[in-house]
Enzyme design. Structure first.
Site, PDB file in Angstrom:
ATOM      1  N   GLU A  50     123.326  38.004  53.866  1.00 32.99           N
ATOM      2  CA  GLU A  50     122.363  37.202  53.101  1.00 32.99           C
ATOM      3  C   GLU A  50     121.226  36.669  53.977  1.00 32.99           C
ATOM      4  O   GLU A  50     120.093  36.545  53.513  1.00 32.99           O
ATOM      5  CB  GLU A  50     123.059  36.039  52.393  1.00 32.99           C
ATOM      6  CG  GLU A  50     123.998  36.449  51.282  1.00 32.99           C
ATOM      7  CD  GLU A  50     125.450  36.613  51.734  1.00 32.99           C
ATOM      8  OE1 GLU A  50     126.346  36.683  50.870  1.00 32.99           O
ATOM      9  OE2 GLU A  50     125.670  36.663  52.973  1.00 32.99           O
ATOM     10  N   PHE A 112     136.100  26.389  44.225  1.00 32.29           N
ATOM     11  CA  PHE A 112     136.041  27.568  45.077  1.00 32.29           C
ATOM     12  C   PHE A 112     134.584  28.006  45.262  1.00 32.29           C
ATOM     13  O   PHE A 112     133.844  28.163  44.310  1.00 32.29           O
ATOM     14  CB  PHE A 112     136.847  28.706  44.449  1.00 32.29           C
ATOM     15  CG  PHE A 112     136.777  29.997  45.218  1.00 32.29           C
ATOM     16  CD1 PHE A 112     137.337  30.098  46.493  1.00 32.29           C
ATOM     17  CD2 PHE A 112     136.161  31.116  44.676  1.00 32.29           C
ATOM     18  CE1 PHE A 112     137.274  31.280  47.209  1.00 32.29           C
ATOM     19  CE2 PHE A 112     136.090  32.312  45.384  1.00 32.29           C
ATOM     20  CZ  PHE A 112     136.655  32.389  46.645  1.00 32.29           C
ATOM     21  N   GLN A 113     134.188  28.172  46.502  1.00 25.70           N
ATOM     22  CA  GLN A 113     132.839  28.593  46.899  1.00 25.70           C
ATOM     23  C   GLN A 113     131.765  27.636  46.372  1.00 25.70           C
ATOM     24  O   GLN A 113     130.690  28.054  45.953  1.00 25.70           O
ATOM     25  CB  GLN A 113     132.555  30.033  46.469  1.00 25.70           C
ATOM     26  CG  GLN A 113     133.371  31.048  47.268  1.00 25.70           C
ATOM     27  CD  GLN A 113     132.908  32.471  47.091  1.00 25.70           C
ATOM     28  OE1 GLN A 113     132.360  32.833  46.051  1.00 25.70           O
ATOM     29  NE2 GLN A 113     133.124  33.306  48.094  1.00 25.70           N
ATOM     30  N   LYS A 162     126.830  28.816  37.074  1.00 24.31           N
ATOM     31  CA  LYS A 162     127.365  29.947  36.320  1.00 24.31           C
ATOM     32  C   LYS A 162     127.252  29.723  34.806  1.00 24.31           C
ATOM     33  O   LYS A 162     126.878  30.639  34.065  1.00 24.31           O
ATOM     34  CB  LYS A 162     128.834  30.135  36.713  1.00 24.31           C
ATOM     35  CG  LYS A 162     129.590  31.205  35.944  1.00 24.31           C
ATOM     36  CD  LYS A 162     129.504  32.536  36.617  1.00 24.31           C
ATOM     37  CE  LYS A 162     130.465  33.517  35.967  1.00 24.31           C
ATOM     38  NZ  LYS A 162     130.416  34.831  36.583  1.00 24.31           N
ATOM     39  N   MET A 479     114.384  35.901  77.738  1.00 21.12           N
ATOM     40  CA  MET A 479     113.547  34.718  77.885  1.00 21.12           C
ATOM     41  C   MET A 479     114.326  33.566  78.530  1.00 21.12           C
ATOM     42  O   MET A 479     113.795  32.845  79.376  1.00 21.12           O
ATOM     43  CB  MET A 479     112.981  34.287  76.536  1.00 21.12           C
ATOM     44  CG  MET A 479     111.942  33.183  76.637  1.00 21.12           C
ATOM     45  SD  MET A 479     110.485  33.647  77.614  1.00 21.12           S
ATOM     46  CE  MET A 479     109.480  34.437  76.350  1.00 21.12           C
TER      47      MET A 479
END
Length: 566
Positions: A50, A112-113, A162, A479
């Site tokens: 993602e 959940f999530q 949802k 760097m």
């Protein structure tokens, strides 16, 4: 017409002209992805992470000038977007990021999530929305795109539970947006612009200092007209590269920590600094009390909060830089005699700048034994298409690209400037290639940053996106290693990447093509083969391991206290 929330969302995207989204499915966005079947005009590119999806939407936005769109599920899907959102926020890139959320009845119950992505992203979005009622959805999408692209652009997040996605309501997309308290100032005040013209014509050592606002504001043509009318020198930030052609004799190149000697000296000695769409970042200013110490400062920016935030300003002008520059050019057009006198008066200043250019040109010590990274960048410029888009990761290779590629057009350099996000380059190139399938897109990466999102080679192959990846491989986190060499007695703590990677086999494992160059005389052939090979290509260049990015202004030093190439 009554529609479910998921369908409404996609109808809104369609009406906003969205043709490409970068989305990763999950439980709380499964309805959205199911509805995608009914929208062939919207292409979803499935990233492998993602974070990379948001970087790709960012690259799409920077290259095209459109709003980039990414979709992720709730919980870890949403939190994985945060680095990409923060990257876009720091560089003022217009994005709309859509995250799924657990049903509204479960919010706050540790479902959940479930994460509070609204709270998490509040500091790194221009605005964010939690949609609580399907009746509000169309209006929120309209507001999100409006906020993302207007004023100082930036990312906007829409969190979509949802149950809102499955709820049904009458669909009507708003014709216009009215947001209380959000009224960006687009038109620069004519009196302020007139004062700027007078200050310019009175200056004897002017410098025009240009930031990413000129690129984002589509004001490159107006900037060029101003500089060429006045014969005034122009220096740019990293984000401003491409806004003014670097092959112009008026170009001073990059300013700041790794800027050119002559840009840094010119700003130190100038008597007027005209800042256009720049925000006086610490990487540009160095020690602020010593920054442009002899200069009066004019600051033009669409964002009033950026003005006087870091440095004193003698003349602020709030407005879109395209509008301000157009008005300024019009004022100067009416004063042709004064402009001609000004040109004559600054000839000694231009001669002084030419002396600095001759004294310390932007160069490097070439070698017949080992590949110099600067040589690779120059060869990429020489052999690439005139309109090639370059996306970089972050580190030494980013600065070498900024110093040696010679950018001449806006929206041809995509790079994480404000946040400095390693892993940005490859997915950003992916987004740019999705926006412009026929143009040449090159990702320039270090071996460290490349490994942060190398899984997106699979996305390139799957979607037939022929990005050419240039990996400058020194087996270091270069760097940080450079700083350890210069300031930490060469104690290379955790910057040595000991495990050698076979980049050719890695490319082949993903179904791409790989080439390697280990000697200077192999560089041009490798680039030619890479550019002529269809599909995604990884070109590895085994560069001088301890080559440094110079000039360099050490932390806390002023711009004229540079560490120079020997």
């Amino acid at each position: 017409m009554k529609l479910a929330g998921a369908r409404i969302l996609l109808e809104c995207l369609k009406m906003e002209g969205v043709d490409t989204v970068f989305g990763y499915p999950g439980g709380t966005v499964i309805n959205i992805f199911d509805e995608l079947y009914s929208f062939p005009e919207i292409r979803n590119i499935l990233p492998r992470h993602e974070q990379a999806g948001v970087h790709a939407a960012d690259g799409y936005a920077r290259a095209s000038g459109k709003v980039g769109v990414a979709i992720a599920t709730s919980g870890p899907g949403a939190t994985n977007t945060v680095t990409g959102i923060a990257t876009a926020y720091m560089d003022s890139i217009p994005l709309v990021v859509i995250t799924g959320q657990v049903p509204t009845a479960l919010i706050g119950n540790d479902a959940f999530q479930e994460v509070d992505i609204i709270g998490i992203t509040r500091p790194c979005t221009k605005h964010n929305f939690l949609v609580k009622n399907v009746k509000e959805l169309a209006g929120i999408v309209k507001k999100a795109f409006y906020i993302a692209r207007t004023g100082r652009p930036g990312p906007v997040l829409i969190d979509l539970p949802k149950d809102v996605q499955v709820a049904v309501t009458e669909f009507k997309y708003p014709d216009k947006v009215e947001i209380k308290g959000y009224k960006p100032t687009i038109e620069g005040h004519p009196k302020q612009v007139e004062k700027a013209a007078s200050m310019l014509l009175s200056a004897r050592k002017p410098v025009i200092y240009v930031g990413g606002g000129v690129v984002l504001g589509n004001a490159a043509a107006e900037l060029r007209k101003l500089a060429e009318t006045l014969h005034a020198p122009v220096t740019t930030t990293l984000m401003g590269l491409g806004s003014f052609p670097e092959d112009s004799p008026l170009s001073l190149g990059l300013l700041g920590m790794h800027g050119t000697f002559y840009a840094n000296m010119a700003v130190t000695e100038c008597d007027l600094l005209v800042a256009v769409g720049a925000r006086f970042d610490d990487r540009v200013t160095g020690k602020i009390p010593a920054f442009a110490p002899h200069a009066k400062i004019i600051h033009m920016d669409v964002d009033p909060t950026s003005i006087r935030k870091n440095v004193r300003v003698d003349l602020p002008i709030v407005g879109a830089v395209q509008d301000v520059l157009t008005k300024l050019n019009a004022f100067l057009e009416e004063r042709r005699d004064a402009v001609e006198s000004f040109r004559k008066s600054i000839k000694p200043w231009l001669a002084q700048i030419e002396g600095w250019k001759a004294k310390q040109p932007m160069g490097f010590k070439e070698s017949a034994q080992v590949i110099k990274p600067q040589f690779v960048i120059r060869k990429l410029r020489e052999l690439s298409a005139p309109d090639a888009i370059i996306a970089t990761d972050v580190g030494q290779h980013q600065m070498w690209t900024a110093q040696f590629f010679t950018f001449t057009s806006p929206r041809t350099l995509l790079s994480s400037g404000g946040l400095g996000t390693m892993g940005y380059g490859l997915p950003a190139a992916m987004g740019a290639q999705a926006a412009f399938p026929e143009r040449q897109v090159i990702a320039v990466c270090g071996d460290g940053g490349f490994q942060m999102n190398l899984q997106e080679i699979a996305t390139l192959v799957q979607n037939r996106l022929p990005v050419k990846v240039c990996v400058l491989n020194n087996n270091y986190l270069g760097m940080v290693r450079q700083w350890q060499e210069l300031f930490f007695s060469k104690r290379y703590s955790q910057t040595v990447l000991d495990l050698p990677i076979d980049f050719v086999k890695l490319a082949e494992a993903f179904g791409a093509t790989g080439f390697t160059a280990a000697k200077p005389d192999e560089v041009e052939e490798t680039i030619r083969k890479g550019f002529s090979t269809p599909g995604p290509v990884i070109m590895e260049f085994k560069i001088d391991r301890e080559e440094k990015v110079l000039p360099m202004v050490p932390a806390g030093a002023s711009l004229n206290e540079m560490v120079l190439a020997s």
